[in-house]
Design a protein around this motif. Structure first.
Motif, PDB file in Angstrom:
ATOM      1  N   TYR A 164       0.832  -1.207   0.000  1.00 56.67           N
ATOM      2  CA  TYR A 164       0.000   0.000   0.000  1.00 56.67           C
ATOM      3  C   TYR A 164       0.867   1.257   0.000  1.00 56.67           C
ATOM      4  O   TYR A 164       0.632   2.191  -0.774  1.00 56.67           O
TER       5      TYR A 164
ATOM      6  N   SER B  25       3.998   1.609  -0.942  1.00 54.58           N
ATOM      7  CA  SER B  25       4.782   1.778  -2.171  1.00 54.58           C
ATOM      8  C   SER B  25       3.909   2.291  -3.314  1.00 54.58           C
ATOM      9  O   SER B  25       4.351   3.089  -4.125  1.00 54.58           O
ATOM     10  N   ARG B  26       2.669   1.871  -3.356  1.00 55.59           N
ATOM     11  CA  ARG B  26       1.760   2.361  -4.404  1.00 55.59           C
ATOM     12  C   ARG B  26       1.236   3.747  -4.099  1.00 55.59           C
ATOM     13  O   ARG B  26       0.899   4.494  -5.023  1.00 55.59           O
ATOM     14  N   ARG B  27       1.129   4.080  -2.836  1.00 55.35           N
ATOM     15  CA  ARG B  27       0.574   5.359  -2.416  1.00 55.35           C
ATOM     16  C   ARG B  27       1.537   6.514  -2.658  1.00 55.35           C
ATOM     17  O   ARG B  27       1.144   7.661  -2.709  1.00 55.35           O
TER      18      ARG B  27
END
Length: 150
Positions: free
Chosen positions: A72, A74-76
């Motif tokens: 989460y 790393s994607r955020r």
């Protein structure tokens, strides 16, 4: 023989790699609390297989929850710090390569590494360079003035 400074730097790097984010710490705390709550709740209810909650929770649920948090983050956009670190590591690698091939003397290498570590962003690097130029120009003017007086 490894220098003491190198040992301290390596230990600092390892400690920085082991840091958890606030979200990871929060999720870990909540998941552990739930594992204990369910496990001891089943014990209080007299369920004979209550102990299964602990290995399943700590060996399965907790690592899965932390992995989801890391995905989460790393994607955020938690990658901003990572990109800065990557840029710094790339620059250090370039400096090491140039020093190893003899393009830089030891003094030049150390000065460039210090400058690199002083600046966190490209904007900081530009400001630092501009300040050094201004200082250099002021120093040149003082030397010329002193030369003219002599």
């Amino acid at each position: 023989m490894t220098s003491p400074k190198r040992i301290v730097d390596d230990a600092t790097d390892d400690a920085a790699d082991d840091e958890d984010s606030a979200l990871e710490e929060l999720v870990a705390g909540v998941v552990m609390a739930l594992i204990f709550l369910v496990g001891f709740g089943l014990l209080a209810l007299g369920v004979s297989w209550f102990w299964i909650v602990f290995p399943v929770g700590f060996a399965g649920v907790l690592p899965a929850a932390l992995a989801l948090v890391r995905i989460y983050e790393s994607r955020r956009g938690g990658g901003a710090d990572e990109s800065l670190t990557t840029e710094t590591e790339d620059a250090l690698e370039t400096l090491r390569r140039r020093y190893a091939t003899g393009e830089l003397s030891e003094e030049e290498f150390e000065a460039k590494v210090e400058r690199l570590l002083e600046t966190e962003t490209v904007a900081d690097a530009r400001e630092s360079t501009a300040a050094r130029r201004r200082e250099g120009e002021a120093g040149d003017a003082e030397r010329e003035a002193a030369f003219d007086r002599d």
